[in-house]
Design a protein around this motif. Structure first.
Motif, mmCIF file in Angstrom:
data_model
loop_
_atom_site.group_PDB
_atom_site.id
_atom_site.type_symbol
_atom_site.label_atom_id
_atom_site.label_comp_id
_atom_site.label_asym_id
_atom_site.label_seq_id
_atom_site.Cartn_x
_atom_site.Cartn_y
_atom_site.Cartn_z
ATOM 1 N N PRO C 111 -14.227 -1.138 10.678
ATOM 2 C CA PRO C 111 -14.241 -0.014 10.502
ATOM 3 C C PRO C 111 -13.105 0.641 9.672
ATOM 4 N N LEU C 112 -12.119 -0.288 9.711
ATOM 5 C CA LEU C 112 -10.752 0.335 8.970
ATOM 6 C C LEU C 112 -10.912 0.422 7.621
ATOM 7 N N ARG C 113 -10.218 1.315 6.945
ATOM 8 C CA ARG C 113 -10.265 1.617 5.683
ATOM 9 C C ARG C 113 -8.961 1.350 4.815
ATOM 10 N N ILE C 114 -9.105 1.338 3.638
ATOM 11 C CA ILE C 114 -7.743 1.039 2.848
ATOM 12 C C ILE C 114 -6.679 2.161 3.216
ATOM 13 N N ARG C 115 -6.913 3.138 3.428
ATOM 14 C CA ARG C 115 -5.934 4.117 3.532
ATOM 15 C C ARG C 115 -5.264 3.891 5.108
ATOM 16 N N ASP C 116 -6.220 3.312 6.048
ATOM 17 C CA ASP C 116 -5.637 3.207 7.401
ATOM 18 C C ASP C 116 -4.594 1.901 7.275
ATOM 19 N N VAL C 117 -5.070 1.088 6.503
ATOM 20 C CA VAL C 117 -4.431 -0.377 6.344
ATOM 21 C C VAL C 117 -2.796 0.074 5.718
ATOM 22 N N ALA C 118 -2.926 0.987 4.561
ATOM 23 C CA ALA C 118 -1.881 1.611 3.986
ATOM 24 C C ALA C 118 -1.003 2.180 4.805
ATOM 25 N N LEU C 119 -1.443 3.266 5.585
ATOM 26 C CA LEU C 119 -0.635 3.965 6.348
ATOM 27 C C LEU C 119 -0.152 3.210 7.831
ATOM 28 N N GLY C 120 -0.937 1.995 8.079
ATOM 29 C CA GLY C 120 -0.470 1.271 9.291
ATOM 30 C C GLY C 120 0.860 0.519 8.908
ATOM 31 N N GLU C 121 0.671 -0.127 7.511
ATOM 32 C CA GLU C 121 1.763 -0.997 7.117
ATOM 33 C C GLU C 121 2.983 -0.151 6.902
ATOM 34 N N VAL C 173 4.611 -3.299 -4.704
ATOM 35 C CA VAL C 173 3.846 -4.882 -4.587
ATOM 36 C C VAL C 173 2.523 -4.869 -5.163
ATOM 37 N N THR C 174 1.705 -3.622 -5.399
ATOM 38 C CA THR C 174 0.659 -3.724 -6.112
ATOM 39 C C THR C 174 0.621 -3.934 -7.396
ATOM 40 N N TYR C 175 1.666 -4.029 -8.084
ATOM 41 C CA TYR C 175 2.021 -4.452 -9.483
ATOM 42 C C TYR C 175 2.521 -5.909 -9.575
ATOM 43 N N ILE C 176 2.826 -6.639 -8.528
ATOM 44 C CA ILE C 176 3.309 -7.808 -8.643
ATOM 45 C C ILE C 176 2.261 -8.872 -8.895
ATOM 46 N N ARG C 177 2.508 -9.654 -9.546
ATOM 47 C CA ARG C 177 1.527 -11.010 -9.851
ATOM 48 C C ARG C 177 2.132 -12.315 -9.358
ATOM 49 N N SER C 178 3.347 -12.400 -9.257
ATOM 50 C CA SER C 178 3.666 -13.815 -8.515
ATOM 51 C C SER C 178 5.031 -13.648 -8.048
ATOM 52 N N TRP C 179 5.468 -14.731 -7.294
ATOM 53 C CA TRP C 179 7.001 -14.649 -6.561
ATOM 54 C C TRP C 179 7.728 -14.621 -7.639
ATOM 55 N N GLN C 180 7.766 -14.813 -9.250
ATOM 56 C CA GLN C 180 8.578 -14.836 -9.998
ATOM 57 C C GLN C 180 8.913 -13.318 -10.344
ATOM 58 N N ASP C 181 7.983 -12.512 -10.248
ATOM 59 C CA ASP C 181 8.108 -11.015 -10.570
ATOM 60 C C ASP C 181 9.053 -10.392 -9.313
ATOM 61 N N PHE C 182 9.336 -10.893 -8.445
ATOM 62 C CA PHE C 182 10.332 -10.224 -7.427
ATOM 63 C C PHE C 182 11.771 -10.391 -8.110
ATOM 64 N N LEU C 254 0.927 6.897 -4.901
ATOM 65 C CA LEU C 254 0.546 6.012 -5.865
ATOM 66 C C LEU C 254 0.003 4.749 -5.320
ATOM 67 N N ALA C 255 0.584 4.209 -4.140
ATOM 68 C CA ALA C 255 0.276 3.072 -3.667
ATOM 69 C C ALA C 255 -1.052 3.065 -3.084
ATOM 70 N N LEU C 256 -1.562 4.267 -2.660
ATOM 71 C CA LEU C 256 -3.071 4.269 -2.139
ATOM 72 C C LEU C 256 -3.860 4.095 -3.214
ATOM 73 N N HIS C 257 -3.535 4.875 -4.448
ATOM 74 C CA HIS C 257 -4.370 4.778 -5.480
ATOM 75 C C HIS C 257 -4.605 3.395 -5.949
ATOM 76 N N GLU C 260 -6.594 1.078 -3.645
ATOM 77 C CA GLU C 260 -8.027 1.237 -3.717
ATOM 78 C C GLU C 260 -8.792 0.457 -4.854
ATOM 79 N N ARG C 261 -7.897 0.297 -5.874
ATOM 80 C CA ARG C 261 -8.197 -0.277 -7.035
ATOM 81 C C ARG C 261 -8.169 -1.836 -6.862
ATOM 82 N N THR C 262 -7.360 -2.233 -6.166
ATOM 83 C CA THR C 262 -6.903 -3.855 -6.066
ATOM 84 C C THR C 262 -7.515 -4.377 -4.933
#
Lengths: 318, 256, 265
Positions: C111-121, C173-182, C254-257, C260-262
């Motif tokens: 039952p958890l939603r994406i926003r629950d995950v985001a807020l929890g993290e 983190v939602t924009y990161i594609r690989s470890w190199q991006d760090f 922004l993170a939530l938005h 929701e897309r990824t």
């Protein structure tokens, strides 16, 4: 909320259900599910049979209220996944194709933590976890890390985890793919027990024997569409003869020409020729009478594989 | 082609895909540190005239220290994480060991690549130092040798260690509990004469201090030939001992 | 009343995720000490070495005209510790959960939603960041570097800093594609760490540079901690708090938005 309004005991109903994947940043959209209708009743085991890419898993994810529906209507437990996702998911158990176990947790912790996602009280989950470990035959692995488990154990743990909330419907996406025969049979036995306890099962598979063993009713999918539906026996009876004669030849082309008249129907595969006949032994005798000598000849009962072959001209597992 | 060169080419091939990023980092790091700590903090330090630096501007003091510390970091990172990854099943080492290459060839080729990385990022650092006007180009080139020696004195023994490590957390632990303290207390940011007496003796024995002292001598000049010989001897001995130990552990690990 | 709130899905969802991380943390709590080790090293290095080179730091508005160097640096290290503690969690760890472990695939089947995950993290990262600050703060206090009763404000301050950077990390983190991006993330974080008045006061810069530095979230974080711990209370502290609140809220949106897309298949 949650009443099965669409007729007695219908838990899932799809009408014209579609899923279109639009690649991010443009590109051509692909239709993974191209308008399908089906109904699943309480207590039955309902199967989706089809090759990879037929749209089975996509359909499962829509039913699981994880993937949004692109078109048509879908009601799960009388509710719309779009508006009542959390309420639907609260009453489902989900076993995805790849085990999505929490690898940072131990076996028992996987059950305990998962139960909390459903808002269940800790004491209740603890008790339930002990039962489920027993059910999944993982009691002596309870404190191991998930990584230490074999493929069969992981799959059993995933199933145990999906049962933590006592779901009304259990969704199983290719539950036995990649398992050895022994692990498969153990899993089938456990699933059969759940069915006897009244859990409604919805499963996908590309194994005919699995569908015949487990499913009361099933649909055959290909290219996002349903190409046939019914009970396993009914499908075989409706689309096939009772037996099949499988022949292999040195020179298939030459042999095929000489025996073209035999059986109800024939299917040419790259490596062998299938002769559909109600009496396979008779057909084999007829082959010998034409003077053609096959390298090998096998008479077997027909199955869902043959149904699929008949409907699409392709085998299920390439 | 000699077997070790084949292994070297493998690493160069991999590097070709990521070299742009590493060059940016190798230039950006010294640029930022020298600007912030050297020029920024340096204003306060130079205004204070504490006497600890015997009149040397802070930027001039800091630059060679940071240079040696950066060589250590490059050496440590290149000798640990890639080695650890390669030694695991599915990594490059078992694959290479299944060819006619011997473990010692694999070690040799990889060591050569690490040397290349240490030297390359050291030269980029030196270019930044020259741009800051700390030293002229000629003097800067003189510091390339000490930089390479410092990096390899860390890399050689650590490769022998990392090839047998079973968990990545040990590498993180090494970085956090060994490399960082060395970084802070080996005469990089302040002269070790400021340390309490007992700690000063410990610091003197660390390879980074030896590297910093050698690099600083080469960069600022005025180093005592005897002291230079000691630093060079120390770092060479450590590198040689490291190679010897790494040969043994590579052979043990890859021949089983 | 409180019980009902605690049980409501809006709270229970994120709380379940925090609980998950806590279960893992029971096995790895010692990592906290490792995380505190680094700022303690910095502090020792400042205290023993660089402090003596710098002497006193001139010109901090309002209070003591010259402050000892270590007293000046310690609050900045506290703010940085809160930032790193929270942001490491929502960048490195969440990247691993998104791309390697696929942790959220199974969670979103409940039952958890994406926003629950985001807020929890974010709530979890906030706890981590605060825990690091508290332990490191105890070390700072033990070294005798806290000079004012106002220093108790460090605790709510570090909560706010941790929130702002946890949310920012989640957006990044939602924009990161690989470890190199760090490496790119490091390329932003390192200069911010070095130039946001961590090691020397704003006065060192020319005025235009000062304005740029004042816009950095870490600068505002350091202000929020440094002023109270030196016993200076002024409007700047309130402004810093407001800045971080807005910065955190925007990052969270922004993170939530983005999630929701990824995360939706």
């Amino acid at each position: 909320m949650g009443d099965e309004s669409a007729g007695a005991g219908v838990l899932i109903e799809a009408v014209g259900l579609r899923k279109v994947h639009t690649p991010r940043g443009g590109g051509e959209a692909t239709e993974a599910v191209a308008g399908i209708d089906f109904r699943v009743h309480r207590g039955e085991a309902f199967g989706f049979l089809g090759p990879n890419g037929a749209g089975k898993s996509t359909t499962m994810r829509m039913v699981a209220a994880v993937s949004p529906v692109s078109g048509g209507t879908l009601r799960v437990l009388g509710m719309d996944p779009k508006t009542h996702g959390p309420a639907i998911r609260a009453r489902l158990g989900s076993v995805p194709q790849d085990d999505t176990l929490d690898t940072e947790l131990t076996v028992r912790e996987n059950l305990l933590v998962y139960g909390r996602y459903f808002g269940l009280p800790r004491a209740e989950i603890r008790e339930r976890a002990t039962q489920l470990l027993d059910f999944a035959r993982l009691v002596d692995k309870a404190d191991e890390q998930v990584e230490a488990l074999s493929g069969g154990m992981r799959r059993r743990l995933t199933i145990a985890r999906s049962l933590v909330n006592r779901p009304d419907i259990l969704l199983l996406d290719e539950p036995t793919t990649g398992l050895d025969p022994q692990a498969r049979h153990l899993l089938w036995e456990r699933l059969f027990r759940l069915k006897q306890e009244g859990v409604t099962l919805l499963l996908t598979t590309h194994y005919m024997d699995e569908a015949e063993q487990l499913c009361d009713r099933l649909v055959v999918m290909d290219h996002g569409r349903i190409v046939a539906q019914g009970t396993p026996r009914g499908l075989i009876a409706g689309h096939c003869t009772r037996e099949v004669l499988e022949l292999r030849f040195d020179d298939q082309e030459a042999a095929a020409g000489k025996i073209r008249h035999l059986g109800d129907r024939q299917e040419k595969l790259p490596d062998r020729l299938l002769v559909y006949a109600d009496d396979g032994e008779d057909a084999l005798k007829a082959v010998h009478r034409t003077g053609v000598e096959p390298l090998t000849a096998l008479v077997r009962r027909s199955g869902l594989e043959d149904v699929f072959l008949t409907l699409t001209g392709r085998t299920l597992v390439d | 082609m000699a077997p070790a060169l084949r292994e070297f080419c493998y690493w160069m091939d991999r590097y070709r895909r990521v070299w742009r990023g590493t060059v940016v980092i190798s230039v950006a790091n010294p640029l930022l540190f020298l600007a912030a700590m050297g020029a920024g903090l340096g204003k306060l330090v130079d205004a204070n005239h504490s006497g600890h630096l015997t009149g040397t501007p802070y930027l001039d003091f800091l630059a060679p220290g940071l240079l040696a510390a950066a060589a250590m970091q490059t050496g440590v990172i290149e000798a640990t994480f890639p080695v650890f990854q390669s030694a695991r099943s599915g990594g490059n080492y078992p694959a290479a060991a299944a060819t006619p290459m011997r473990p010692v060839d694999i070690l040799g080729g990889h060591l050569l690549f690490v040397a290349f990385r240490v030297l390359l990022s050291g030269l980029l650092f030196l270019a930044v130092v020259v741009a800051f006007g700390v030293v002229g180009p000629a003097r800067a080139l003189l510091a390339a040798g000490p930089v390479l020696l410092t990096g390899m004195a860390f890399a050689a023994p650590l490769m022998g260690w990392a090839v047998g490590v079973d968990r990545q957390s040990r590498l993180n632990g090494l970085y956090r509990f060994v490399v960082m303290p060395l970084y802070m207390f080996s005469g990089t940011f302040f002269p070790i004469s400021q340390l309490p007496h007992w700690l000063r003796s410990v610091a003197t024995c660390t390879p980074l201090y030896q590297g910093v002292a050698l690099t600083r001598g080469a960069g600022l000049g005025g180093s005592h030939p005897g002291a230079t010989a000691v630093h060079v001897g120390y770092l060479l001995a450590l590198t040689a001992a490291g190679v010897w130990a790494a040969r043994r552990s590579y052979t043990r690990r890859l021949n089983r | 009343m409180l019980r009902a709130l605690w049980r409501s899905p809006a709270v229970a969802g994120p709380a379940a995720l925090v609980e998950r991380n806590l279960v893992i943390y029971r096995h790895t709590w010692y990592l906290l000490l490792a995380e505190v080790f680094e700022p303690v090293l910095y502090l020792l290095s400042m205290g023993v070495g660089i402090g003596a080179l710098v002497g006193h730091v001139p010109g901090l508005g309002g209070g003591d005209p010259s402050v000892g160097y270590v007293d000046f640096v310690a609050p900045a290290l506290l703010a940085t510790a809160a930032m790193n503690g929270a942001m490491n969690e929502t960048t490195f760890n969440i990247y691993g959960k998104l791309k390697m472990l696929h942790t959220y695939d199974s969670i979103l089947a409940t039952p958890l939603r994406i926003r629950d995950v985001a807020l929890g993290e974010v709530a979890w990262a906030l706890l981590r960041g605060t825990a690091v600050t508290v332990v490191f703060g105890a070390a700072v206090a033990a070294f005798g570097l806290l000079h004012s009763p106002w220093a108790v404000l460090i605790l709510p301050g570090s909560l706010l800093i941790a929130f702002a950077f946890a949310a920012a990390g989640l957006a990044v983190v939602t924009y990161i594609r690989s470890w190199q991006d760090f490496q790119l993330v490091q390329l932003v974080m390192l200069p911010m760490f070095l130039f946001a008045t961590t090691f020397y006061p704003l006065g060192v810069y020319a005025r235009p540079v000062q304005i740029a530095v004042e816009c950095l979230p870490l600068y505002q974080s350091i202000e929020l901690v440094r002023e109270p711990s030196l016993g200076v209370m002024n409007a700047g502290v309130g402004l810093a708090a407001l800045y971080l609140l807005v910065f955190g809220a925007l990052s969270m949106a922004l993170a939530l938005h983005r999630l929701e897309r990824t995360l939706v298949p």
